[in-house]
Scaffold this motif. Structure first.
Motif, short mmCIF file in Angstrom:
data_model
loop_
_atom_site.label_atom_id
_atom_site.label_comp_id
_atom_site.label_asym_id
_atom_site.label_seq_id
_atom_site.Cartn_x
_atom_site.Cartn_y
_atom_site.Cartn_z
N ASN A 1 -7.96 3.85 44.69
CA ASN A 1 -8.73 4.86 43.96
C ASN A 1 -8.26 4.95 42.53
N GLU B 1 -12.72 -0.04 51.23
CA GLU B 1 -12.03 0.43 50.02
C GLU B 1 -12.04 -0.66 48.95
N PRO C 1 -4.66 5.73 38.41
CA PRO C 1 -4.82 6.75 39.43
C PRO C 1 -5.30 8.05 38.80
N TRP D 1 -2.74 -5.91 48.56
CA TRP D 1 -3.65 -5.73 49.72
C TRP D 1 -3.53 -6.95 50.65
N ASP E 1 5.17 4.51 45.54
CA ASP E 1 4.09 3.56 45.29
C ASP E 1 4.41 2.22 45.96
N GLN F 1 -10.37 -0.33 55.41
CA GLN F 1 -9.63 -0.86 54.25
C GLN F 1 -10.47 -1.88 53.48
N SER G 1 2.16 -0.63 53.98
CA SER G 1 0.96 0.18 53.78
C SER G 1 0.09 -0.44 52.68
N ASP H 1 -3.25 2.07 47.19
CA ASP H 1 -4.30 3.06 46.92
C ASP H 1 -5.20 2.48 45.83
N ASP I 1 -3.39 13.96 40.11
CA ASP I 1 -3.55 15.05 41.07
C ASP I 1 -2.95 16.32 40.48
#
Ligand code: ADP
Ligand code: MG
Length: 303
Positions: A233, A167, A202, A145, A219, A164, A228, A231, A205
């Motif tokens: 989550n 998050e 994660p 991050w 990733d 962000q 980017s 994630d 999904d």
């Protein structure tokens, strides 16, 4: 039946206990700490990844004492993992840990006849095989991050930055929640809470069937792609219970939080300012995780 052929431990190679010397493909060393080596391997079939935590014997310790200490550490860690795993059936459960698959606390006894000579005096050691947790540590995620934040710099729209940052704050609150559940429902204090010992798994999904358990090929954390953000989550999974104890003492709990706060401050200076409000004081964090958390937080303040 013929005795299995074992590959003898070669001088200078990291400790790998039998029977994992026969595993095909061989276990992959992923982390090496002061006390333990962590391998990625599999359990029963190659599609089921597993984490092998191997504790070599310490050649400078008396063999009997050494065997006893290593055994105690492995058994203590396994006991705590089993205890916390038992909470997993509770739908309101918020603390997740790897499941224990197998363990051995006296490799010397098991392999003596077979290997002792080849291994010279380097018998002993113990190991714990547990469920492999996909995902990344909080340390890796926040480092990524930071790298992302640095690379986008001034090009970032303020509302995107706020989004962000939110998050990250959400992640911090989930960490506080998980620690609270471990303290209260589990009656466990961790003893070594750091951002390396907190993993984020994660959520699988159901719709994306890429067979990779959430660790997707794109990733950005794995591929060090700073363009980017990671994630954040997923489910908080606590690991590394080698120093954990069963305790419901406010003092012990406060020390756990103090250790995490200090570790966080030194590893994640950019997020340090959010620690108190999100991890500790938030209703969605530690404070709101159980009745009685206020006493522990007060103790921490007074420390
Ligand atoms: N069950 C697991 N699944 C995935 N990775 C793991 C697992 N257990 C440990 N690891 C990885 O190995 C590292 C070292 O393991 P840990 O139990 O923390 O040992 P140490 O006491 O050496 O810190 C962790 O920081 C994590 O990255
Ligand atoms: Mg660790």
């Amino acid at each position: 039946m013929a005795a299995p052929t074992t590959t003898p431990q070669r001088e200078g190679e990291p400790f790998l206990p039998a029977p994992f010397t026969n595993t095909v493909p061989p276990p992959e060393l992923v982390a090496q700490g002061a006390e333990a080596l962590l391998y990625r391997t599999h359990f029963l079939n190659p599609a089921k990844p597993a984490a092998l935590k191997a504790r070599p014997s310490k050649p400078y310790r008396h063999p009997t004492l050494d065997a006893r200490l290593t055994k105690q550490r492995v058994l203590a860690e396994a006991r705590i993992l089993v205890k916390l795993s038992a909470l997993a059936g509770d739908p309101s459960n918020e603390v997740h840990v790897p499941a224990v698959l197998s363990l051995e606390w006296d490799t010397a006894r098991k392999v003596k006849a077979l290997e002792a000579e080849q291994r010279g005096s380097r018998g002993g050691g113990a190991w714990l095989l547990m469920e492999w947790i996909e995902g990344h540590s909080v340390k890796e995620l926040l480092r990524h991050w930071d790298a992302w934040y640095k690379s986008v710099g001034d090009n970032l729209a303020p509302e995107e930055l706020t989004r962000q940052e939110d998050e990250v704050k959400k992640l911090l609150r989930r960490i506080g929640r998980a620690v609270g559940a471990m303290h209260n429902k589990g009656s466990v204090v961790h003893g070594d809470l750091t951002s390396s010992n907190i993993l984020v798994r994660p959520i699988k999904d159901e719709h994306v069937q890429n067979g990779s358990n959430g660790a997707t090929n794109d990733d950005p954390v794995t591929h060090k792609d700073d363009s980017s953000p990671p994630d954040l989550n997923g489910e908080i999974v606590l690991i590394d219970f080698g120093l954990a104890t069963q305790s419901i003492q406010d003092e012990d709990r406060a020390v756990d939080l103090y250790v995490l706060e200090r570790a966080f401050g030194s590893t994640h200076p950019r997020q340090e300012g959010w620690f108190d409000a999100e991890v500790l004081q938030s209703q969605a964090g530690y404070r709101g995780s159980y009745k009685g958390s206020n006493v522990v937080l007060k103790r921490l303040e007074d420390a």
